[in-house]
Design an enzyme around this catalytic site. Structure first.
Site, mmCIF file in Angstrom:
data_model
loop_
_atom_site.group_PDB
_atom_site.id
_atom_site.type_symbol
_atom_site.label_atom_id
_atom_site.label_comp_id
_atom_site.label_asym_id
_atom_site.label_seq_id
_atom_site.Cartn_x
_atom_site.Cartn_y
_atom_site.Cartn_z
ATOM 1 N N ASP A 1 -5.736 9.299 10.732
ATOM 2 C CA ASP A 1 -4.389 8.762 10.922
ATOM 3 C C ASP A 1 -3.790 9.186 12.250
ATOM 4 O OD1 ASP A 1 -3.687 7.174 8.622
ATOM 5 O OD2 ASP A 1 -3.957 9.021 7.477
ATOM 6 N N GLU B 1 0.856 -1.181 0.000
ATOM 7 C CA GLU B 1 0.000 0.000 0.000
ATOM 8 C C GLU B 1 0.889 1.227 0.000
ATOM 9 O OE1 GLU B 1 -3.592 -1.905 2.760
ATOM 10 O OE2 GLU B 1 -2.697 0.015 3.296
#
Lengths: 409, 267
Positions: free
Chosen positions: B61, B50
């Protein structure tokens, strides 16, 4: 793009939460889908629940101190000539700003949902201060996310939050202002949404938060409508409602009852933060033609670069120092119902000086932006024009900045 | 999309009786060149890579990935650079699937259609958009499918049963299960047993879907979740990049060592 009549603007969105097909929505991580849906369902029920409305009205009256006064600024009007200048002194509300309405409603919702923890973001510190007050009042544990830069420049409000027993979480990422505080608050909610309620401090964020906040601040215009009728027997022919716009919560609250009126009768003017005169940076996505982008879960005009990175903003006013703006203001702009302009830091400071010289009023730097526009246009207008400024915050929190910039407070 | 590289990678891992290892790194962290070198080097051990296209206002995040993203942006990474990293990587290792991951505003500004066609040209295999949930992602997901790109749906512990069914039905070759209520890189606060139970609920909907687990996976926790079809490690890698830069050590070697260790744990 057209507005509908007889439907509150906060409800004029499609099933995905978009106003005018493109503003708003809910761009959220999967984890938040459920809590946002739960909140949406709960709010839908509560706003129809007579007991809840009675409770809200009780606290608005007895805790917030509604209605706030509506006064003519005789000396300022005389000095400038032209239009009459009036103020809705929302800063009289408990805590010193309109943010108390949204905070109180969120605390009531949090209670109704059986959650014990409440978190919120803050820029100028008012949203945080009010949430900490409401949390204390209703026995909730409170955490406030605030940019480290804002903590330094809005100390009086931070002191108040601590006094109310709230924990202030300083945010050091990015520009260390409101934009980063909102991001960090949302991240915290992602991790704790099972037992924590989140309050977004303005009419921004995923659709439901825009609605709750707008529904709460709308109290301002309900009061004003009654006050106008009392003062003038009927709604005057030429009115201009001037309000500062950061996220846009006080402006929506100030305008919501008047959106259905013809704009020739009631003009809505939003004043954004133009930043320092000499700086390229500002916090005025509407009036300086920013592109549409997605920020904090909603599509709106956003200060950003070509790539979609959110741009740093700059304003003397922490409460307006935000790169995005409410989707409902984008809708009001594109449907041409409201007009948006900006005032620079310097213009806001001059307006503050002039208002405090002539009147017993102490508007914070946010509404000083609105006063700057009123001062600019009043001399050119006829005497039967009623300019009303929402003086939505008190300048106590700005004492350090005012002392530094004006040499006195 | 039965024959996608992503599906094949899961089959290969299954043949070896282990979960697929998915790594996450940020394009341009800490430079364009370095991030390509890291990718090339770790792809020896990782089954699927990824690659994050960084955004400066990430709402899901945690600290480690934020640090990587801010560092990459500061060093000037642009979306077109991200595509060029992918292109160069694919020339080097054409059978290793690459999944781009990021936030919707970046795609929106680039233009959805242009973004997808650029993905296709660069041979991107899949896309994860953190803040474009179901059903809002339906149109985008079907555009991806038309271009033979996997759109990867996310499922979290808060996803309701009825919603889960719909998401699985609408998913492509791979589904990403978020292990717990957390941003990326949080400490694993749910027992592995419980996570596997939830994971199983997704598998029970459709056995043929490859379900990976991510969030909170480190060298310490990876082994306990090896029943899954795949496991994603991101923050632990970003953390190592930060540490190596601070210590003025070779990021490529250090990160590769971590990925190698992770692979050994699930072998």
């Amino acid at each position: 793009m057209k507005l509908k009549k007889n439907i509150p603007l906060i409800d004029q969105h499609d099933k995905y939460g978009f106003w005018g097909d493109k503003f708003g929505g809910s761009f959220i991580p999967e984890t938040l889908k459920k809590p946002v849906e739960d909140l949406t369902d709960k709010f839908k029920k509560l706003r129809k629940n007579k007991k809840f409305i009675r409770k809200r009205d009780f606290y608005f009256k007895n805790y917030i101190g509604s209605p706030t006064s509506f006064i003519k600024l005789e000396n300022l009007s005389k000095h400038l000539g032209g239009a009459q200048i009036w103020a809705k002194v929302v800063s009289e509300a408990n805590g010193g700003a309109h943010k108390i309405y949204n905070a109180t409603v969120h605390a009531l919702i949090c209670k109704a949902m059986g959650k014990k923890y409440i978190v919120g973001d803050t820029g100028a510190g008012y949203a945080g201060k009010m949430l900490s007050m409401a949390a204390k009042k209703f026995g909730l544990k409170c955490k406030i996310f605030m940019g480290a830069k804002d903590i330094r420049r809005q100390k009086p409000n931070c002191d108040a939050m601590k006094k109310n027993g709230a924990e202030i979480v300083p945010v050091y990422s990015g520009s260390q202002t409101l934009v980063d505080a909102v991001s960090e608050c949302m991240r915290y909610w992602v991790s704790n949404c099972d037992n924590t309620h989140m309050c977004v401090g303005s009419t921004v964020g995923p659709n439901i938060f825009v609605k709750i906040c707008g529904w709460s601040t709308a109290q301002i215009s309900r009061e004003l409508k009654t006050q106008l009728k009392k003062e003038f027997k009927k709604i005057p022919k030429k009115i201009k409602l001037i309000n500062c716009v950061g996220g846009g919560s006080s402006a929506y609250g100030f305008w919501s009852e008047f959106i259905d009126y013809d704009k020739k009768q009631i003009e809505l003017i939003g004043v954004e933060a133009g930043g320092p005169k000499k700086s390229k940076l500002h916090a005025a996505p509407l009036s300086r033609n920013a592109k549409i982008g997605i920020l904090h879960g909603a599509a709106s005009y956003v200060c950003q670069n070509n790539e979609g990175q959110i741009q740093e903003t700059e304003s003397i006013s922490a409460g307006l120092d935000y790169p995005g703006v409410s989707p409902i203001h984008c809708f009001l702009k594109d449907s041409k119902r409201a007009r948006y302009t900006y005032a620079t830091d310097e213009a806001a400071l001059n307006a503050y000086k002039m208002v405090t010289k002539f009147e017993k009023l102490n508007p914070s730097l946010e509404p000083s932006h609105a006063f700057a526009e009123a001062i600019k246009i009043a001399p050119k207008l006829s005497r039967d024009t009623i300019l009303i400024v929402n003086s939505c915050g008190d300048a106590k929190k700005d004492r350090d900045i005012l002392r530094e910039r004006l040499g006195k407070y | 999309m039965n024959n996608s590289l992503i599906a094949q990678s899961f089959q290969n891992a299954k043949k070896e009786n282990r979960p697929a290892l998915l790594t996450y790194t940020v394009a341009g962290d800490n430079t364009k060149k370095k991030s390509l070198e890291i990718l090339k080097s770790i792809s020896k051990y990782a089954d699927i890579c990824e690659l994050g296209f960084p955004h400066n206002t990430p709402i899901a995040d945690g600290g480690q990935i934020q640090t990587s993203a801010y560092r990459a942006i500061k060093n000037g990474i642009k979306i077109n650079d991200v595509f060029s990293v992918v292109r160069k990587f694919k020339k080097f290792r054409k059978n290793k699937p690459i999944i781009l991951m990021g936030y919707y505003n970046m795609i929106y500004q680039y233009d959805e259609n242009k973004f997808i066609s650029k993905c296709k040209k660069s041979k991107v295999d899949g896309i994860i958009v953190v803040d474009l949930p179901y059903p809002e992602n339906k149109i985008f997901a079907s555009k991806c499918k038309k271009n033979k790109i996997n759109f990867i749906q996310l499922i979290s512990p808060t996803t309701s049963k009825s919603r889960l069914k719909k998401i699985v039905k609408d998913s492509h070759d791979m589904i990403y299960y978020i292990s717990m209520l957390s941003t990326t890189g949080g400490k694993l606060k749910v027992s592995p047993k419980k996570i596997i139970q939830e994971y199983q609920k997704i598998k029970n909907q459709n056995k043929s879907k490859n379900v990976v687990i991510g969030f909170g996976i480190t060298e310490k926790t990876i082994r306990s979740l090896r029943k899954a079809d795949g496991l994603v490690v991101g923050s632990a890698i970003c953390k190592e990049i930060t540490r190596s830069i601070k210590k003025r050590q070779n990021t490529v070697i250090n990160v590769t060592n971590i990925v190698k260790k992770l692979k050994n744990k699930i072998q």
